[in-house]
Structure formats: structure tokens, C-alpha cells
Design a protein around this motif. Structure first.
Motif, PDB file in Angstrom:
ATOM      1  N   ARG A 294      66.737 -57.220  -6.218  1.00 46.33           N
ATOM      2  CA  ARG A 294      67.939 -56.824  -5.505  1.00 46.33           C
ATOM      3  C   ARG A 294      67.613 -56.294  -4.111  1.00 46.33           C
ATOM      4  O   ARG A 294      68.328 -56.537  -3.150  1.00 46.33           O
ATOM      5  CB  ARG A 294      68.690 -55.772  -6.328  1.00 46.33           C
ATOM      6  CG  ARG A 294      70.035 -55.343  -5.771  1.00 46.33           C
ATOM      7  CD  ARG A 294      70.969 -56.514  -5.563  1.00 46.33           C
ATOM      8  NE  ARG A 294      71.231 -57.265  -6.747  1.00 46.33           N
ATOM      9  CZ  ARG A 294      72.274 -57.062  -7.553  1.00 46.33           C
ATOM     10  NH1 ARG A 294      73.109 -56.106  -7.300  1.00 46.33           N
ATOM     11  NH2 ARG A 294      72.449 -57.837  -8.613  1.00 46.33           N
ATOM     12  N   GLN A 295      66.501 -55.567  -3.991  1.00 45.51           N
ATOM     13  CA  GLN A 295      66.104 -55.057  -2.684  1.00 45.51           C
ATOM     14  C   GLN A 295      65.701 -56.196  -1.756  1.00 45.51           C
ATOM     15  O   GLN A 295      65.996 -56.167  -0.546  1.00 45.51           O
ATOM     16  CB  GLN A 295      64.958 -54.064  -2.849  1.00 45.51           C
ATOM     17  CG  GLN A 295      65.375 -52.758  -3.513  1.00 45.51           C
ATOM     18  CD  GLN A 295      64.214 -51.851  -3.819  1.00 45.51           C
ATOM     19  OE1 GLN A 295      63.067 -52.163  -3.513  1.00 45.51           O
ATOM     20  NE2 GLN A 295      64.489 -50.723  -4.440  1.00 45.51           N
ATOM     21  N   ILE A 296      65.035 -57.217  -2.294  1.00 45.89           N
ATOM     22  CA  ILE A 296      64.674 -58.383  -1.478  1.00 45.89           C
ATOM     23  C   ILE A 296      65.932 -59.121  -1.023  1.00 45.89           C
ATOM     24  O   ILE A 296      66.045 -59.533   0.143  1.00 45.89           O
ATOM     25  CB  ILE A 296      63.743 -59.317  -2.275  1.00 45.89           C
ATOM     26  CG1 ILE A 296      62.372 -58.660  -2.475  1.00 45.89           C
ATOM     27  CG2 ILE A 296      63.585 -60.660  -1.551  1.00 45.89           C
ATOM     28  CD1 ILE A 296      61.452 -59.447  -3.379  1.00 45.89           C
ATOM     29  N   GLN A 297      66.887 -59.291  -1.935  1.00 43.28           N
ATOM     30  CA  GLN A 297      68.126 -59.997  -1.603  1.00 43.28           C
ATOM     31  C   GLN A 297      68.841 -59.332  -0.430  1.00 43.28           C
ATOM     32  O   GLN A 297      69.128 -59.977   0.589  1.00 43.28           O
ATOM     33  CB  GLN A 297      69.044 -60.038  -2.823  1.00 43.28           C
ATOM     34  CG  GLN A 297      68.573 -60.966  -3.932  1.00 43.28           C
ATOM     35  CD  GLN A 297      69.429 -60.820  -5.189  1.00 43.28           C
ATOM     36  OE1 GLN A 297      70.089 -59.812  -5.405  1.00 43.28           O
ATOM     37  NE2 GLN A 297      69.414 -61.848  -6.036  1.00 43.28           N
ATOM     38  N   PHE A 298      69.150 -58.058  -0.588  1.00 40.82           N
ATOM     39  CA  PHE A 298      69.929 -57.391   0.454  1.00 40.82           C
ATOM     40  C   PHE A 298      69.068 -57.022   1.657  1.00 40.82           C
ATOM     41  O   PHE A 298      69.593 -56.917   2.773  1.00 40.82           O
ATOM     42  CB  PHE A 298      70.654 -56.173  -0.122  1.00 40.82           C
ATOM     43  CG  PHE A 298      71.880 -56.558  -0.890  1.00 40.82           C
ATOM     44  CD1 PHE A 298      73.078 -56.774  -0.235  1.00 40.82           C
ATOM     45  CD2 PHE A 298      71.823 -56.742  -2.257  1.00 40.82           C
ATOM     46  CE1 PHE A 298      74.214 -57.155  -0.934  1.00 40.82           C
ATOM     47  CE2 PHE A 298      72.957 -57.124  -2.969  1.00 40.82           C
ATOM     48  CZ  PHE A 298      74.154 -57.335  -2.311  1.00 40.82           C
ATOM     49  N   GLY A 299      67.784 -56.839   1.450  1.00 37.68           N
ATOM     50  CA  GLY A 299      66.905 -56.641   2.600  1.00 37.68           C
ATOM     51  C   GLY A 299      66.921 -57.854   3.513  1.00 37.68           C
ATOM     52  O   GLY A 299      66.977 -57.726   4.743  1.00 37.68           O
ATOM     53  N   THR A 300      66.883 -59.050   2.925  1.00 35.96           N
ATOM     54  CA  THR A 300      66.954 -60.286   3.716  1.00 35.96           C
ATOM     55  C   THR A 300      68.292 -60.404   4.435  1.00 35.96           C
ATOM     56  O   THR A 300      68.364 -60.788   5.603  1.00 35.96           O
ATOM     57  CB  THR A 300      66.754 -61.502   2.793  1.00 35.96           C
ATOM     58  OG1 THR A 300      65.493 -61.393   2.120  1.00 35.96           O
ATOM     59  CG2 THR A 300      66.776 -62.794   3.603  1.00 35.96           C
ATOM     60  N   ILE A 301      69.378 -60.062   3.730  1.00 34.18           N
ATOM     61  CA  ILE A 301      70.712 -60.112   4.345  1.00 34.18           C
ATOM     62  C   ILE A 301      70.782 -59.165   5.539  1.00 34.18           C
ATOM     63  O   ILE A 301      71.258 -59.547   6.623  1.00 34.18           O
ATOM     64  CB  ILE A 301      71.787 -59.749   3.303  1.00 34.18           C
ATOM     65  CG1 ILE A 301      71.906 -60.862   2.253  1.00 34.18           C
ATOM     66  CG2 ILE A 301      73.130 -59.494   3.971  1.00 34.18           C
ATOM     67  CD1 ILE A 301      72.763 -60.494   1.053  1.00 34.18           C
ATOM     68  N   PHE A 302      70.307 -57.941   5.379  1.00 29.18           N
ATOM     69  CA  PHE A 302      70.411 -56.962   6.450  1.00 29.18           C
ATOM     70  C   PHE A 302      69.492 -57.314   7.619  1.00 29.18           C
ATOM     71  O   PHE A 302      69.843 -57.057   8.785  1.00 29.18           O
ATOM     72  CB  PHE A 302      70.085 -55.568   5.916  1.00 29.18           C
ATOM     73  CG  PHE A 302      71.038 -55.087   4.850  1.00 29.18           C
ATOM     74  CD1 PHE A 302      72.319 -55.610   4.745  1.00 29.18           C
ATOM     75  CD2 PHE A 302      70.665 -54.114   3.924  1.00 29.18           C
ATOM     76  CE1 PHE A 302      73.219 -55.179   3.767  1.00 29.18           C
ATOM     77  CE2 PHE A 302      71.544 -53.670   2.954  1.00 29.18           C
ATOM     78  CZ  PHE A 302      72.822 -54.206   2.872  1.00 29.18           C
ATOM     79  N   LEU A 303      68.325 -57.872   7.333  1.00 23.80           N
ATOM     80  CA  LEU A 303      67.440 -58.306   8.420  1.00 23.80           C
ATOM     81  C   LEU A 303      68.082 -59.436   9.223  1.00 23.80           C
ATOM     82  O   LEU A 303      67.979 -59.467  10.459  1.00 23.80           O
ATOM     83  CB  LEU A 303      66.085 -58.749   7.852  1.00 23.80           C
ATOM     84  CG  LEU A 303      65.146 -57.632   7.391  1.00 23.80           C
ATOM     85  CD1 LEU A 303      63.907 -58.213   6.718  1.00 23.80           C
ATOM     86  CD2 LEU A 303      64.732 -56.745   8.570  1.00 23.80           C
ATOM     87  N   THR A 304      68.724 -60.367   8.535  1.00 22.22           N
ATOM     88  CA  THR A 304      69.423 -61.453   9.227  1.00 22.22           C
ATOM     89  C   THR A 304      70.558 -60.903  10.087  1.00 22.22           C
ATOM     90  O   THR A 304      70.773 -61.346  11.228  1.00 22.22           O
ATOM     91  CB  THR A 304      69.982 -62.473   8.214  1.00 22.22           C
ATOM     92  OG1 THR A 304      68.916 -62.944   7.392  1.00 22.22           O
ATOM     93  CG2 THR A 304      70.640 -63.649   8.931  1.00 22.22           C
ATOM     94  N   ALA A 305      71.300 -59.930   9.538  1.00 25.95           N
ATOM     95  CA  ALA A 305      72.365 -59.295  10.310  1.00 25.95           C
ATOM     96  C   ALA A 305      71.788 -58.603  11.543  1.00 25.95           C
ATOM     97  O   ALA A 305      72.374 -58.671  12.638  1.00 25.95           O
ATOM     98  CB  ALA A 305      73.121 -58.295   9.440  1.00 25.95           C
ATOM     99  N   GLY A 306      70.658 -57.935  11.385  1.00 28.26           N
ATOM    100  CA  GLY A 306      70.015 -57.282  12.520  1.00 28.26           C
ATOM    101  C   GLY A 306      69.596 -58.285  13.582  1.00 28.26           C
ATOM    102  O   GLY A 306      69.717 -58.016  14.788  1.00 28.26           O
TER     103      GLY A 306
END
Length: 430
Positions: free
Chosen positions: A52-64
Motif C-alpha cells: 500500500r505504501q508503494i502504491q500511494f508513494g508512486t501516486i504522490f511522487l507522480t503528482a509531485g
């Protein structure tokens, strides 16, 4: 010329992908063990689920990365977004200082900040004006279709035989599928009204979503969806276009409430209690007046809330599973609830009166913004406002406000930011 056009196409693709991944990662379990409810389903982030941390970490990095590509636009959206969102983020971060589980509170704050960042980059002018609602419709529709297929083809996964054969598809449980299907009904109904797509296709999609909602056997979702549809159909009419419509509607509703309270007092000699209010509704829905034991959970959570009434125990620091502050509730019931089944009581317990006041400010600011949006895009404003009312009602029996990456929490945050951005976008005349 082709370079900037290709870059914009890439941006719009990534924005749609961000919306889709946010809701897919939130709604679909990380395993096919659909029976995992309670702490197993609700505390993955608290327990440090790496996937779950990898999933949303990737989403937030893309948003950044998208914010980095559009710094001026992102900063403009940030400056004009709902100020109570920013204040709540700051306040929740401050609660790390007194939280009994600071590591959990830190994770929740990071998630909240990541969702705010994602909301910024999926808003105009970085995104197209209605891209969020269109991407949400496509994502939730796909999840409803797949859930229906799994319920029919793989009933041992998609059907809860312990709950009278209620469909849950690929969701955690039936109420979640009901909530998703209910949102789909409202989103497809908007498409029916606007006639941008072939009418036969939109009507079929609406009816299919209604069928899945019915098969989920989630009475709460059915009721709030019906209320949401009624509000949407009323608000999109021209007679509520006037800028004072929200004030008029509020005064009328308050007057009716006071009149009904007065009539009850005259007839009984006392003010109505919660049981008086909920009993007829519960009877209509074939539920017990205590909402299947929820009121007892509320009582115990309020007992805990009184110990830290002003500032709360700490953001996300109460429902953290076995051995946590909620252990006395598990001891009382013999099982550990994953939340208090009331979003307002849970907020009072976790972030106190101060945090709850900030959250109410968020809701009011968002509501005013939606009435202002009526002048620009009445249909879009009516849709967002009806969904807001739906969330306000359903959180009296569920708890999703400011709750990690729950469906309603993400919808509320993204809706608030995109609506504020739409207003600014319109004022600039671009």
C-alpha cells in the motif's frame, strides 16, 4: 507545435491515471481474501503495509512531478484552495506532538498531504475543467462492471453468503460496493441529463449501476443515493440559479426543523431524542433503532473523547488495532471495530473540538464555493453539491471523513480543490 501538444496529452493521461489509481488502490484489496474485515481491512497503513505504501508513494511522487512541471499553476491553485484543508493538515501534523501513536499519525499526515498534492494537479488549469469527474466516472464504472462479473462468475469471492447473498464484487465488503455503485448512478444520471453521449448508452449504464446497487443490499447506500439524486435534479433546475438559493434553502430547512421540533414538544412535553428521530427511518429500512449496535459504539467512543475533548487524542491514533487506545471497546464487544461508525464522533475523538470546528469550516467553505460555481457551471456544481450532501448524511452511520484513502475522504478533498480551481479558472476568463 507538436512538442507542447504531446506534453499536454501526456499530462492529461497522467492526471486521469492518478485519479484511477487513487480509487482502485483504495477500493480493491491487496489480496483476494475478501473476508478480511475490521483491523485486517482497515489498518493496513497503520501496520505498515509495504504494498500500500508503494502504491500511494508512486501516486504522490507522480503528482509531485506534475506539480514540478507546472509550478505557477500549482502554486496558484494552492493559494486559492479551501483554506480549511490547509489548516486541517497543519493541525493534524501538530497532533503528532500529543498522539499516543506518533508513527501512525505521521503516516496519516503524509497521506493527507499527498492527497492534497494530488488534488492540486488534477485541477484546472493543469487538468481540463471536468477531468476529475469524468475520470472518476470511468474508474468507478469499470470497478462496478468487474465486481458484477466476479459476483456472477466467482461467487465464493464476490458474494457474501453470510449476508443473505449480498454482492461485494472485488471490494472489501458490500457497503463499499453499494457506495461505489451509488456514485456511479449519480454520475451516469448527469450524463443522461447532459446528452453528451448517446442516450441509450447512458441510460443502460445508469440502470446497470442501479442493479449492482440493489444487489449489494446496502440500504444506507440506497437511501443516500436516492437523496443525492433528488438534490441533484432539484439544484440543476433554473429556479435555484439565483445566488441566494443556498441561503433560502438553508432557512427553509431550518424553519421546518424548528417547526417539527416544536410540534413534537407540544405533543409529548419533551424534546426529541436520537431514538425518536431514528426509529421511523430504521423501521423503514428494516433496521433496529440502535442501527445494528452502532449507538453502543458511539457511546464508548464518546467516553474516550471526553478525556481529550479540546484537542483530541491525535490524528488517526485511536483505531489502530489490538493493544491500542480502542482496546477497551474490543474488550466490551469481543471484537475490534475498524472505526466508530460515525464520522463526526470519530473526528471529535481524534482531533477534538478544535479539529472538528476546522472540518465544519471546510464543509461550509466548500458549500459556499459550490453555490458560487452555480453561476459558472450549474450542472457540475449540482453534482458536487449532491455528492457532498450524500457524504454528510452517510457519515452519521459510517466513518470516512479524513480517514486515510477512504472513498469519501478522497472525493471530498478532490472535489473541494477542483471546485476552488474551477472558480479561479472562470474568474480569469480562460
Amino acid at each position: 507545435m507538436d512538442g507542447p501538444a504531446s506534453a499536454r496529452r501526456l499530462d492529461h493521461f497522467l492526471i486521469g491515471a492518478l485519479v484511477a489509481l487513487c480509487f482502485i488502490c483504495s477500493l480493491v484489496p491487496t489480496t483476494f481474501q475478501m473476508g478480511e474485515l475490521g483491523p485486517e481491512a482497515g489498518h493496513q497503513i497503520a501496520e505498515g503495509s509495504l504494498l500500500r505504501q508503494i502504491q500511494f508513494g508512486t501516486i504522490f511522487l507522480t503528482a509531485g512531478w506534475l506539480a514540478y512541471r507546472h509550478p505557477a499553476e500549482a502554486l496558484g491553485i494552492f493559494r486559492r484552495m479551501n483554506p480549511f484543508l490547509i489548516l486541517l493538515l497543519i493541525y493534524c501534523a501538530a497532533s503528532i506532538a500529543w498522539s499516543p501513536a506518533p508513527n501512525v499519525t505521521i503516516k496519516r499526515v503524509i497521506l493527507l498531504g499527498g492527497l492534497l498534492l494530488t488534488g492540486i494537479v488534477i485541477s484546472p488549469p493543469i487538468a481540463r475543467p471536468r477531468q476529475f469527474s469524468h475520470a472518476l466516472l470511468g474508474t468507478l464504472s469499470a470497478l462496478v462492471v468487474v465486481s458484477a462479473f466476479v459476483a456472477v462468475a466467482l461467487p465464493h469471492i464476490g458474494v457474501d453468503l453470510f449476508l443473505d447473498g449480498a454482492w461485494r464484487g472485488i471490494m472489501w465488503q458490500k457497503n463499499l460496493l453499494g457506495a461505489v455503485a451509488g456514485l456511479c448512478v449519480m454520475l451516469w444520471l448527469r450524463e443522461c441529463m447532459e446528452r453528451r453521449l448517446p442516450l441509450g448508452r447512458t441510460v443502460a449504464a445508469t440502470l446497470f449501476s442501479l442493479f449492482v446497487l440493489f444487489m449489494s443490499k446496502s440500504t444506507t447506500s440506497m437511501v443516500v443515493t436516492a437523496v443525492g439524486i433528488a438534490i441533484y435534479l432539484a439544484l440543476r433546475q433554473r429556479w435555484v440559479r439565483d445566488s441566494h438559493a443556498g441561503l433560502i434553502a438553508s432557512l427553509v430547512g431550518l424553519s421546518l426543523l424548528l417547526a417539527l421540533t416544536y410540534v413534537f414538544y407540544i405533543a409529548t412535553g419533551r424534546l426529541p431524542t436520537w431514538q425518536d428521530v431514528i426509529a421511523p427511518i430504521a423501521t423503514l429500512l428494516n433496521k433496529s433503532p440502535d442501527l445494528t449496535g452502532r449507538t453502543e459504539i458511539w457511546r464508548l467512543v464518546l467516553v474516550a473523547a471526553r478525556e481529550h475533548l479540546t484537542f483530541g487524542i491525535g490524528y488517526g491514533a485511536f483505531w489502530i488495532g489490538e493493544g491500542g487506545p480502542a482496546q477497551f471497546i474490543a474488550d466490551e464487544f469481543g471484537w475490534m471495530p475498524s472505526h466508530g461508525h460515525n464520522g463526526y464522533i470519530d473526528l471529535l475523538n481524534e482531533i477534538g473540538i478544535v479539529g472538528l470546528a476546522l472540518f465544519i469550516g471546510l464543509l461550509l467553505w466548500h458549500m459556499v464555493s459550490l453555490f458560487l460555481l452555480m453561476r459558472v457551471d450549474r450542472d457540475e456544481a449540482a453534482l458536487h453539491l449532491s455528492i457532498l450532501v450524500l457524504m454528510v448524511i452517510s457519515n452519521f452511520s459510517e466513518s470516512q471523513f479524513l480517514r486515510d484513502v477512504s472513498l469519501q475522504n478522497m472525493v471530498l478533498i478532490f472535489s473541494s480543490i477542483t471546485v476552488s480551481a474551477r472558480l479561479q479558472f472562470a474568474r480569469r476568463g480562460t
